[in-house]
Write a protein that holds these residues in place. Structure first.
Motif, PDB file in Angstrom:
ATOM      1  N   MET A 176       0.820  -1.211   0.000  1.00  0.00           N
ATOM      2  CA  MET A 176       0.000   0.000   0.000  1.00  0.00           C
ATOM      3  C   MET A 176       0.857   1.265   0.000  1.00  0.00           C
ATOM      4  N   ARG A 177       2.116   1.144   0.394  1.00  0.00           N
ATOM      5  CA  ARG A 177       3.033   2.273   0.222  1.00  0.00           C
ATOM      6  C   ARG A 177       3.321   2.481  -1.257  1.00  0.00           C
ATOM      7  N   LEU A 178       3.618   1.399  -1.962  1.00  0.00           N
ATOM      8  CA  LEU A 178       3.949   1.493  -3.378  1.00  0.00           C
ATOM      9  C   LEU A 178       2.716   1.716  -4.253  1.00  0.00           C
ATOM     10  N   TYR A 179       1.604   1.102  -3.883  1.00  0.00           N
ATOM     11  CA  TYR A 179       0.364   1.219  -4.654  1.00  0.00           C
ATOM     12  C   TYR A 179      -0.801   1.548  -3.716  1.00  0.00           C
ATOM     13  N   PRO A 180      -0.857   2.777  -3.201  1.00  0.00           N
ATOM     14  CA  PRO A 180      -1.980   3.121  -2.319  1.00  0.00           C
ATOM     15  C   PRO A 180      -3.295   2.999  -3.074  1.00  0.00           C
ATOM     16  N   PRO A 181      -4.269   2.247  -2.542  1.00  0.00           N
ATOM     17  CA  PRO A 181      -5.528   2.037  -3.278  1.00  0.00           C
ATOM     18  C   PRO A 181      -6.182   3.350  -3.711  1.00  0.00           C
ATOM     19  N   GLY A 182      -6.277   4.309  -2.781  1.00  0.00           N
ATOM     20  CA  GLY A 182      -6.720   5.653  -3.136  1.00  0.00           C
ATOM     21  C   GLY A 182      -5.489   6.527  -3.263  1.00  0.00           C
ATOM     22  N   PRO A 183      -5.104   6.941  -4.483  1.00  0.00           N
ATOM     23  CA  PRO A 183      -3.780   7.539  -4.661  1.00  0.00           C
ATOM     24  C   PRO A 183      -3.625   8.980  -4.192  1.00  0.00           C
ATOM     25  N   TYR A 184      -4.725   9.647  -3.837  1.00  0.00           N
ATOM     26  CA  TYR A 184      -4.593  11.031  -3.374  1.00  0.00           C
ATOM     27  C   TYR A 184      -5.825  11.469  -2.591  1.00  0.00           C
ATOM     28  N   GLY A 185      -5.676  12.573  -1.891  1.00  0.00           N
ATOM     29  CA  GLY A 185      -6.769  13.197  -1.162  1.00  0.00           C
ATOM     30  C   GLY A 185      -6.650  14.704  -1.291  1.00  0.00           C
ATOM     31  N   ALA A 186      -7.615  15.429  -0.738  1.00  0.00           N
ATOM     32  CA  ALA A 186      -7.581  16.888  -0.855  1.00  0.00           C
ATOM     33  C   ALA A 186      -8.337  17.528   0.308  1.00  0.00           C
ATOM     34  N   ARG A 187      -7.881  18.687   0.707  1.00  0.00           N
ATOM     35  CA  ARG A 187      -8.546  19.522   1.700  1.00  0.00           C
ATOM     36  C   ARG A 187      -8.597  20.954   1.181  1.00  0.00           C
ATOM     37  N   GLU A 188      -9.416  21.777   1.801  1.00  0.00           N
ATOM     38  CA  GLU A 188      -9.459  23.203   1.481  1.00  0.00           C
ATOM     39  C   GLU A 188      -9.083  23.979   2.728  1.00  0.00           C
ATOM     40  N   SER A 189      -8.029  24.781   2.635  1.00  0.00           N
ATOM     41  CA  SER A 189      -7.552  25.513   3.812  1.00  0.00           C
ATOM     42  C   SER A 189      -8.616  26.489   4.290  1.00  0.00           C
ATOM     43  N   THR A 190      -8.861  26.495   5.593  1.00  0.00           N
ATOM     44  CA  THR A 190      -9.882  27.359   6.176  1.00  0.00           C
ATOM     45  C   THR A 190      -9.281  28.626   6.783  1.00  0.00           C
ATOM     46  N   GLU A 191      -7.965  28.703   6.778  1.00  0.00           N
ATOM     47  CA  GLU A 191      -7.263  29.905   7.242  1.00  0.00           C
ATOM     48  C   GLU A 191      -5.913  29.961   6.537  1.00  0.00           C
ATOM     49  N   ASP A 192      -5.263  31.117   6.599  1.00  0.00           N
ATOM     50  CA  ASP A 192      -3.963  31.256   5.969  1.00  0.00           C
ATOM     51  C   ASP A 192      -2.950  30.325   6.630  1.00  0.00           C
ATOM     52  N   LEU A 193      -2.085  29.703   5.797  1.00  0.00           N
ATOM     53  CA  LEU A 193      -1.051  28.795   6.289  1.00  0.00           C
ATOM     54  C   LEU A 193       0.295  29.228   5.745  1.00  0.00           C
ATOM     55  N   VAL A 194       1.364  28.803   6.418  1.00  0.00           N
ATOM     56  CA  VAL A 194       2.715  28.964   5.909  1.00  0.00           C
ATOM     57  C   VAL A 194       3.345  27.578   5.848  1.00  0.00           C
ATOM     58  N   LEU A 195       3.725  27.156   4.635  1.00  0.00           N
ATOM     59  CA  LEU A 195       4.354  25.853   4.435  1.00  0.00           C
ATOM     60  C   LEU A 195       5.703  26.055   3.756  1.00  0.00           C
ATOM     61  N   ALA A 196       6.753  25.609   4.413  1.00  0.00           N
ATOM     62  CA  ALA A 196       8.106  25.727   3.860  1.00  0.00           C
ATOM     63  C   ALA A 196       8.436  27.163   3.474  1.00  0.00           C
ATOM     64  N   GLY A 197       7.892  28.120   4.234  1.00  0.00           N
ATOM     65  CA  GLY A 197       8.151  29.525   3.957  1.00  0.00           C
ATOM     66  C   GLY A 197       7.211  30.151   2.949  1.00  0.00           C
ATOM     67  N   TYR A 198       6.324  29.370   2.341  1.00  0.00           N
ATOM     68  CA  TYR A 198       5.370  29.887   1.366  1.00  0.00           C
ATOM     69  C   TYR A 198       4.039  30.194   2.044  1.00  0.00           C
ATOM     70  N   GLU A 199       3.443  31.322   1.689  1.00  0.00           N
ATOM     71  CA  GLU A 199       2.148  31.696   2.237  1.00  0.00           C
ATOM     72  C   GLU A 199       1.041  31.046   1.405  1.00  0.00           C
TER      73      GLU A 199
END
Length: 435
Positions: A304-327
């Motif tokens: 399941m690491r190599l072939y995850p049955p569901g290959p992706y997911g998604a969320r919608e940010s509800t407030e401003d975030l900073v990831l790796a220095g990016y706003e």
């Protein structure tokens, strides 16, 4: 957003780039290999999307309890009581608690274990009876088994014709999900929609009957949803959505595991030896045996690491975030490319290799929490994760006890997206009986 690395903006919303890469799953792997752990990209159905493939950075998004509504619109026709995939947090939280109280509980797993074993044993017998008739199609047969298991779990013993339920569900899946990947032939759209609506009406009628006749302790799932104050329509929609989510996933996970073991005979022998030792002369494990099948579970997790049955997911940010220095502004689609996370070489050395030992307790303890997320993360992660693992381990134990699996020469296995991570032309496998 413009300073986040990513591919050039296209007039078609990125559709050509996704298609050229062979699908969104493959596209994500390419993007992160080229641009790094945080990538800005175009995703049809959203105004802006940021893909995150580093488990440490995922920590900052783990509490988000909102999904992008446009990405899940295709499921709306299946839900009359509001799209369950995009319910607001205040409505979703009590529903999640009710589901976890059943789906994640040992009591519920044990209650259904013998029934699951009987279904898996029946498939094993059918495969043995057709020995010499050519290879089996793993995903076809194991997905049918997966659906029968979840029908038995969600609907109990109150269904007069489980095969008709399975057939109706396949029709619904083909029309509402299959059309995402393969448009209908010209002139057949209306006929297909009517056939799917008739099948959906039938399934709703079946589930309504189960709800109406359910004893307080007869159907744990229905009882928990009713006790949580859910309306009959929401109870019915939830049962159907659980059947949808579980239909292919367990069967696909088992199929990829058998495929990888067939390509690595040494690992297959180690798993089979463990199964022989734990089961002794029995054809199927007891529920308590699963915790003793440690290496089998490692092999399943590595697949399941190599072939995850569901290959992706998604969320919608509800407030401003900073990831790796990016706003990252509120309202941005945060995309979870599970396979890109699982292939991150910083946490998975030689990431394309099949190494079940990665999931030994000491190895797991040395990695970040979200380095492995086949069931998602946070308050929208899969409520049925532990049930799916129980089903998959049980099926693998029964099949590996009885058969040796060998790849069919000349048959290419190519991963594609079909709501789950599928093989384009199934996974054909030759079976030989183990003594």
């Amino acid at each position: 957003m413009s300073v986040i690395p990513g591919p050039p903006v296209r007039d078609d919303g990125g559709l050509h780039d996704i298609a050229a890469a062979g699908g969104l799953h493959a596209y994500q792997l390419r993007l992160h290999a080229e641009y790094g752990p945080v990538v800005r990209f175009q995703l049809p159905g959203t105004d802006s999307a940021v893909s995150v493939a580093d488990p440490v950075l995922l920590e900052a998004t783990a509490r988000i309890n909102k999904r992008p509504e446009k990405l899940f619109e295709f499921l709306a026709p299946l839900c009359e009581a509001g799209n369950l995939q995009t319910l607001p947090a205040d409505e979703h939280a009590p529903l999640r608690r009710a589901l976890l109280s059943v789906l994640a509980g040992r009591r519920s797993h044990e209650a259904h274990f013998a029934g699951f074993a009987a279904l898996a044993g029946d498939l094993s017998d059918r495969w043995a009876a057709r020995a010499g008739d050519g290879p089996v199609e793993l995903q076809k047969d194991l997905s049918a088994l997966s659906l029968r298991m979840i029908c038995q779990y969600a609907l109990g013993g109150d269904v007069n014709d489980p095969d008709e339920v399975v057939t109706a569900f396949e029709v619904v899946l083909s029309e509402y999900l299959g059309r995402l990947y393969q448009p209908a032939e010209p002139g057949t759209e209306e006929q297909g929609r009517k056939r799917a609506q008739d099948a959906l009406d039938y399934l709703r009628e079946v589930v309504n009957g189960v709800i109406a006749s359910a004893e307080p302790d007869g159907n744990d799932l229905v009882a928990a949803l009713v006790a949580a104050g859910m309306s009959p329509a929401r109870v019915r929609d939830t049962v159907l959505m659980i059947m949808l989510a579980a239909h292919h996933t367990t069967g696909v996970a088992v199929s990829w595991t058998l495929y990888l073991l067939s390509r690595h005979p040494g690992e297959a022998e180690r798993v089979a030896a463990e199964v022989d030792q734990v089961l002794a002369g029995r054809a199927a494990p007891e529920y308590a045996d699963l915790k003793r099948l440690a290496y089998l579970q490692m092999a399943l997790k590595e697949s399941m690491r190599l072939y995850p049955p569901g290959p992706y997911g998604a969320r919608e940010s509800t407030e401003d975030l900073v990831l790796a220095g990016y706003e990252i502004p509120a309202g941005t689609t945060i995309f979870y490319p599970f396979c890109a996370v699982h292939m991150n070489p910083r946490y998975w050395p030689d990431p394309e290799a099949f190494v079940p030992g990665r999931f030994a307790p000491a190895e797991v303890a040395g990695r970040p929490r979200y380095a492995y997320i086949p069931f998602g993360l946070g308050p929208r992660s899969c409520e049925g994760a532990s049930l799916a693992m129980v089903e998959a381990e049980l099926v693998l134990a029964i099949l590996l006890k009885r058969f040796r699996f060998e790849p069919v020469s000349g048959h290419d296995v190519v991963p594609v997206e079909r709501f789950v991570l599928w093989a384009a032309d199934d996974i054909h496998m030759n079976l030989t009986a183990r003594r």
